[in-house]
Design a protein around this motif. Structure first.
Motif, short mmCIF file in Angstrom:
data_model
loop_
_atom_site.label_atom_id
_atom_site.label_comp_id
_atom_site.label_asym_id
_atom_site.label_seq_id
_atom_site.Cartn_x
_atom_site.Cartn_y
_atom_site.Cartn_z
N THR A 99 5.73 0.20 -10.81
CA THR A 99 6.51 -0.90 -10.23
C THR A 99 7.96 -0.46 -10.09
N ASP A 136 9.28 -6.45 -10.57
CA ASP A 136 7.88 -6.24 -10.90
C ASP A 136 7.01 -6.03 -9.66
N ARG A 137 7.67 -5.79 -8.54
CA ARG A 137 6.92 -5.55 -7.31
C ARG A 137 6.39 -4.12 -7.28
N ASN A 138 5.40 -3.97 -6.41
CA ASN A 138 4.92 -2.64 -6.10
C ASN A 138 5.83 -2.04 -5.03
N GLN A 141 5.59 -2.81 -1.28
CA GLN A 141 5.95 -4.12 -0.73
C GLN A 141 7.43 -4.25 -0.41
#
Lengths: 367, 249, 271
Positions: A99, A136-138, A141
């Motif tokens: 992440t 906490d995003r990938n 994205q």
């Protein structure tokens, strides 16, 4: 070759550095220093050795000859992971399986920084780069600009003395590029650390860097501030690379007062002798006149100049670049404001006389 | 060379590759050596050099009929599996439709089902519809097992194709069939030949298994494999040379 | 439509036979004749039999051991081929690794017997140093050797292909962020190649789970694996319906494992 004024304060020193891949010479000989807190751009077209130079600083390549000094220590043969030279890749090289937070945290983990301190420092940098909400995003994205910020945060989270950047903005669209230039510029000033920035774009290099290194085919052509390079290119290559200069080559035939008279293919022109003091009658000399110092006049005028035919025009913001062709087929460039151009008939095919003030000449010292 | 590389580690890694190759190829080379050995059951020390086993096989009519059977089946299977595989690969490349995943699963799953089970299922099924025992049934079974390989190979090639190529052909007036014939098939030609070759090889190998196994005794794997691989009944083929330990079953 | 021939072929000769196997598992056998029926007796008989579950456990353990062992042996080799050798050597090695696919597995296993038997090549070699003989043939070890022989070339190739797709910039970026050699392999290269590594292990599991050549000729067939059990049951008086039950249990297991493995392989991090 120009050196940093305060040599003792250099953080990087390249001493006779040569890099060969088999028979191919990637870097012919690099001798320069980078000062503490300096924003240095290394500029050149692809394959000129600029990225190889950067990779040698990061320890991803080792010089074939010569020494590299980082912060007073000779680092030849020192593994990448033992150096403090974080880099921002052209591809950004963000770990897609981690992440945003884990990416930024990576190098702290490698240094066994405690969990609480890790969280704190990561947050500080996510905040500074304005990407806290994506923590906490990938990676997949995020937008291009957001990824850029993650890459910067990841490299800077250990608060290094130096940051290496390999064409980090080349994937962005023009608008975002300008914004990220400002971000980088301010960041470097605020942090006061050294940025070494590799690019093929003159506008990026000249707008951000304190000093610019121009390379071509493994050779360093010139080192200097953007102003120095722009107004006083050292040789024909640099002058051509800048793109807005007209280059003339000829032979000094006589002295006329304060001027040398130079015989060129287009006729005889005056060049202030003070600008080529070491030359004498009979020497060959090259000089440039930048496009904005050129004047255009109707053909009838009896001003000494070069007759040429207009072939095209290109808009450059508030000005326009007019391209002309001489009788022998050479190209000349003249840059003028739109208002000034409106007074002259410069449609394609029109014949005009190009002339300039002899004070606007710059003699190429290395030619 | 940078400080990032370590000569000792790299040498060890190369040694490991070598060890893996030895492990993989020792049995293959071993079988060559044993086939040239005079002893009936290979053991150490080796007997003297002999081409006896090759002579026996050469003179064995069953082996020859089996061999011709293999070649005929192999050729048929190669053509059928490659045609089927091409259709499947093109479908996957070109179309999007509901249930495509099911289609792909159906097309690609057969190699993941153990041979024994495939054999059991097919033998049971085909004997119900009176297709078992014939060469055709072998071709059918092999077609099922080989077409996924052909499809995978051709699909890989198609994925290297510029998607605009097909559109360009339509744009230039080629209808779908003409485009297929003059653009897609020529582009995929190397993969089509590779698919023909590999499906034939797979079919040959399956055949060989039966050939060896059925020499032992008439167990089910023999029946199943014998069915899958065509009913070859070898006499004194190399299978007779399997050591006694293997005959305990 | 080009899509239809394959669809029809696989429906008729792949899916229907498997579905027929399901039907078959409910049939009954009387006087060595199979009769269509809807009888749960076969399922009950097999699933309550201790021997079946022993064989099931053994087969699953063997397949797992083979998948893990093969993956572990293959990885350093695939890593070396992908990262450490020149492109020419790489192509050459890949070509060499394809060769075993064109040789008969049975012949290879047969040849392995000569290596592993009590009077075989390895024990002769050990004897030369005053060691052994070590019992290897007709043991689980022998079976595993055979399974690894079967799976290793495929797993090395699949791992190599997936490692070839690992972005080299990521490896350098990890080094640049102070990640050392081994740690980079574990923290960057393995996660990057995860899909391929899991698929490779899955193939090893599938091949090993269904194989009967190694357990039979190198493991001695005793205790039996599921594949051997199928052959045994069928041999004893046309008990095909019961064999079908075992086969269906195997297929269910393989599909479940494949599903879980693929889920794991494609699991995404973050929101």
């Amino acid at each position: 070759m120009t050196m940093t004024p305060t040599t003792s304060d250099a953080i990087v020193k390249l001493d006779g550095v040569v890099k060969k891949f088999g028979d191919f010479v990637a870097v012919e000989r690099a001798d320069f220093e980078i000062g503490r807190g300096e924003f240095l751009a290394i500029m050149g077209s692809s394959g000129c050795g600029k990225t190889t130079t950067l990779r040698m600083l990061a320890g991803l390549e080792d010089p074939t000859e010569g020494d590299i000094w980082l912060d007073g220590e000779r680092v030849n043969g020192k593994a990448t992971w033992d150096r403090d030279t974080p880099m921002v890749w052209q591809s950004l090289a963000l770990f897609p399986f981690l992440t945003v937070r884990e990416n930024v945290e990576f190098s702290l983990k490698m240094r066994s920084v405690g969990k609480a301190e890790r969280a704190e420092r990561v947050h500080k940098w996510l905040d500074r780069m304005q990407i806290v909400e994506f923590a906490d995003r990938n990676i997949s994205q995020l937008s291009g600009g957001q990824r850029q910020r993650v890459a910067l945060a990841r490299a800077l989270v250990t608060e290094p003395e130096i940051l290496l950047l390999d064409e980090p903005l080349s994937a962005l669209d023009a608008h975002l590029k300008v914004r990220m230039q400002a971000v980088l510029s301010n960041l470097q000033k605020d942090l006061g650390i050294t940025f070494v920035y590799v690019t093929h774009s003159m506008s990026e290099a000249f707008s951000m860097a304190d000093r610019v290194v121009i390379m071509s085919r493994g050779k360093i052509e010139q080192i200097g501030t953007p102003q120095e390079i722009y107004h006083a290119p050292r040789n024909r290559f640099v002058a051509e690379f800048l793109g807005s200069a007209n280059i003339f080559t000829g032979r000094i035939v006589e002295r006329a007062g304060e001027n040398w008279m130079v015989e060129t293919d287009y006729g005889r022109f005056a060049v202030p002798a003070s600008k080529a003091a070491e030359k004498t009658v009979g020497d060959s000399v090259s000089f440039i006149v930048s496009a904005e110092n050129m004047q255009l006049g109707p053909e009838s005028a009896d001003i000494p100049g070069i007759s040429a035919r207009v072939v095209g025009e290109e808009f450059v913001g508030a000005t326009a670049m007019v391209f002309l062709e001489t009788e022998s087929g050479e190209e000349l460039k003249v840059q003028k404001g739109h208002a000034e151009l409106a007074a002259i008939d410069h449609r394609a095919g029109a014949s005009l006389v190009v002339h300039w003030d002899s004070e606007a000449c710059h003699v190429l010292p290395a030619e | 060379m940078t400080g990032n590389r370590n000569i000792v580690i790299e040498a060890l890694l190369r040694l490991h590759v070598l060890a893996c190759l030895i492990f993989i190829f020792a049995p293959i080379l071993g079988s060559f050596v044993f086939s040239l050995n005079s002893d009936r059951f290979p053991s150490l020390p080796l007997g003297h050099f002999s081409l006896e086993w090759y002579r026996l096989i050469w003179e064995d009519p069953f082996v020859w009929s089996g061999f011709f059977n293999t070649v005929i089946v192999g050729l048929c299977v190669a053509v059928i599996a490659t045609l089927l595989g091409f259709g499947g690969a093109y479908t996957d490349y070109r179309y999007k439709f509901v249930g495509k995943n099911v289609y792909l699963a159906l097309a690609l799953l057969p190699p993941t089902i153990p041979v024994v089970i495939m054999g059991l299922a097919m033998l049971a099924f085909l004997s119900r519809i009176n297709l078992s025992g014939s060469t055709i049934s072998v071709i059918i079974a092999h077609g099922v097992m080989c077409s996924p390989f052909a499809m995978a190979i051709i699909r890989l090639r198609l994925s290297q194709m510029d998607p605009d190529l097909e559109a360009a052909s339509w744009n230039l007036g080629g209808n779908e069939w003409a485009t297929l014939r003059h653009v897609i098939v020529p582009f995929a030609r190397p993969a089509i030949f590779a698919a023909l070759f590999i499906t034939m090889a797979v079919s040959f190998d399956e055949f060989a298994v039966a050939w060896f196994v059925s020499g032992l005794n008439e167990t089910l794997p023999v029946k199943i494999l014998g069915f899958l691989q065509g009913q070859v009944s070898p006499g004194s083929t190399p299978s007779a040379r399997l050591p006694s330990s293997a005959r305990s079953r | 439509m080009l899509s239809l021939p394959l669809l029809i072929w696989q429906l008729a000769f792949f899916l229907f036979p498997l579905l027929f196997l399901v039907a078959l598992s409910f049939w009954t056998v009387r006087n060595f004749q199979m009769q269509p029926d809807l009888d749960f007796g076969n399922w009950e008989r097999i699933l309550t039999r201790r021997a079946f579950w022993d064989a099931y456990l053994l087969t699953a353990l063997l397949a797992t051991a083979s998948a893990v062992l093969t993956s572990l042996i293959a990885f350093p080799a695939a890593y070396a081929i992908s990262f450490k050798v020149s492109d020419r050597v790489k192509q050459w090695l890949i070509f060499v690794l394809i060769i075993p696919f064109f040789t008969s597995y049975l012949v290879r296993v047969y040849s392995l017997q000569v290596f592993l038997s009590d009077a075989g090549i390895i024990n002769a070699f050990l004897g030369f140093f005053g060691l052994g003989p070590i019992l290897m043939l007709n043991t689980l070890f022998g079976t595993l050797v055979g399974l690894v022989t079967l799976c290793l070339p495929l797993v090395v190739l699949l791992q190599t292909f997936s490692l070839n797709f690992v972005d080299r910039d990521l490896v350098e970026a990890a080094h640049n962020l102070r990640c050392g050699r081994l740690r980079t392999v574990l923290m960057v290269i393995v996660p990057s190649a995860r899909v391929g590594l899991v698929i490779a292990a899955l193939f090893a599991f599938i091949l090993s789970f269904g194989d009967f050549v190694s357990p039979l000729y190198l493991g001695g067939g005793n205790p039996p694996t599921l594949s051997i059990m199928i052959t045994d049951i069928t041999k004893s008086g046309q008990q095909w319906p019961r064999a079908a039950v075992v086969a269906l249990m195997m297929i269910t297991t393989l599909l479940t494992v494949a599903f879980l493995a693929i889920q794991f392989a494609y699991k995404e991090r973050g929101k």
